[in-house]
Write a protein that holds these residues in place. Structure first.
Motif, short mmCIF file in Angstrom:
data_model
loop_
_atom_site.label_atom_id
_atom_site.label_comp_id
_atom_site.label_asym_id
_atom_site.label_seq_id
_atom_site.Cartn_x
_atom_site.Cartn_y
_atom_site.Cartn_z
N LEU A 93 0.83 -1.21 0.00
CA LEU A 93 0.00 0.00 0.00
C LEU A 93 0.87 1.26 0.00
O LEU A 93 0.60 2.21 -0.74
CB LEU A 93 -0.92 0.01 1.22
CG LEU A 93 -2.18 -0.86 1.15
CD1 LEU A 93 -2.84 -0.92 2.52
CD2 LEU A 93 -3.16 -0.32 0.11
N ARG A 94 1.90 1.25 0.81
CA ARG A 94 2.75 2.44 0.89
C ARG A 94 3.53 2.65 -0.41
O ARG A 94 3.71 3.79 -0.85
CB ARG A 94 3.72 2.32 2.07
CG ARG A 94 4.40 3.65 2.39
CD ARG A 94 5.09 3.62 3.72
NE ARG A 94 6.25 2.73 3.71
CZ ARG A 94 7.08 2.58 4.74
NH1 ARG A 94 6.85 3.22 5.87
NH2 ARG A 94 8.10 1.76 4.67
N ALA A 95 3.98 1.56 -1.02
CA ALA A 95 4.71 1.69 -2.28
C ALA A 95 3.80 2.18 -3.40
O ALA A 95 4.21 2.99 -4.24
CB ALA A 95 5.33 0.34 -2.67
N GLY A 96 2.56 1.70 -3.41
CA GLY A 96 1.63 2.09 -4.48
C GLY A 96 0.97 3.43 -4.26
O GLY A 96 0.45 4.04 -5.20
N LEU A 97 0.96 3.89 -3.00
CA LEU A 97 0.33 5.17 -2.65
C LEU A 97 1.31 5.99 -1.82
O LEU A 97 1.10 6.25 -0.63
CB LEU A 97 -0.95 4.92 -1.85
CG LEU A 97 -2.07 4.19 -2.58
CD1 LEU A 97 -3.13 3.71 -1.60
CD2 LEU A 97 -2.70 5.08 -3.65
N PRO A 98 2.41 6.42 -2.43
CA PRO A 98 3.48 7.08 -1.66
C PRO A 98 3.06 8.39 -1.00
O PRO A 98 3.70 8.81 -0.03
CB PRO A 98 4.57 7.30 -2.70
CG PRO A 98 3.86 7.31 -4.02
CD PRO A 98 2.74 6.33 -3.87
N HIS A 99 2.01 9.03 -1.50
CA HIS A 99 1.59 10.31 -0.94
C HIS A 99 0.38 10.19 -0.02
O HIS A 99 -0.04 11.19 0.57
CB HIS A 99 1.29 11.30 -2.07
CG HIS A 99 2.44 11.51 -2.99
ND1 HIS A 99 3.63 12.08 -2.59
CD2 HIS A 99 2.60 11.20 -4.32
CE1 HIS A 99 4.46 12.14 -3.62
NE2 HIS A 99 3.87 11.60 -4.67
N ALA A 100 -0.17 8.99 0.09
CA ALA A 100 -1.35 8.80 0.93
C ALA A 100 -0.95 8.56 2.38
O ALA A 100 0.14 8.07 2.67
CB ALA A 100 -2.17 7.61 0.42
#
Length: 215
Positions: A122-129
């Motif tokens: 999740l963090r890799a795919g949504l780096p700004h979330a």
């Protein structure tokens, strides 16, 4: 005269929508029936994800299936373990992701490893979330010091440096708050979901720096 003014504005590149409201931040909740609602309550607009979204002025995408967790897809049609729902979550491009649960997981070691993998993707795919993890929500009448699955998910969140809310350590449904659990002894009522929203909303407000509209 108005037509001439419009031509001037268009020629100079003036923004005719400058007064338009900014898009609302997007909230995605990934979870089980504690997030999705049950026969006891918390369905649709009565669920804590909808209440939190309304109170903070967010748009909501809810991906919550009963019986699911980090390691299990449950028995509900369309139910899949959390890792199999990560790509769909990323595609939604949320501003904040809440991963809740799950009391349906039974193996601490497997849960921890799978939670680490889920949160890392999740963090890799949504780096700004922003990402918030909420541990499994149990309905014990009396407080308990710890629970193996809560400890496993907490350790996974700590590994990734992700904020974590422990329903176990905070005793969310113990004592007088146990009245918010329905007749099945497991799931929150509508009042229980309103109670959950009050516990969860401040953390999301801080993560997004948005104003709480609830009161």
């Amino acid at each position: 005269m108005l037509a001439g003014l419009l031509c001037v504005l268009l020629a100079t590149g003036a923004d005719l929508h400058a007064g338009a409201a900014a898009p609302r931040p997007r909230l995605l909740v990934l979870g089980d029936s504690i997030a999705g609602g049950s026969a006891q309550g918390g369905n649709g607009a009565q669920g804590w994800p909808s209440l939190v979204a309304e109170q903070l002025g967010l748009t909501l995408r809810l991906d919550a299936k009963g019986g699911t967790g980090y390691t299990t897809g449950g028995r509900q049609e369309g139910g899949r373990p959390y890792p199999q729902r990560v790509e769909q979550a990323i595609a939604a491009e949320p501003d904040v992701v809440v991963v809740e649960g799950s009391r349906n997981d039974v193996s601490p070691a497997k849960t921890r490893a799978t939670a680490v993998d889920t949160l890392r993707r999740l963090r890799a795919g949504l780096p700004h979330a922003r990402i918030l993890v909420i541990g499994p929500v149990y309905s014990f009448l009396r407080p308990i010091d710890s629970h193996p699955i809560d400890t496993a998910v907490s350790a996974a969140a700590e590994t990734l440096g992700v904020p974590y809310l422990s329903a176990v350590r905070r005793g969310w449904f113990t004592g007088s708050a146990h009245r918010f659990i329905g007749g099945d002894g497991v799931h929150p009522t509508d009042a229980g979901h309103a109670y959950l929203a009050r516990q969860i909303r401040p953390e999301i407000s801080r993560l997004l720096h948005v104003r709480d509209r609830s009161g």
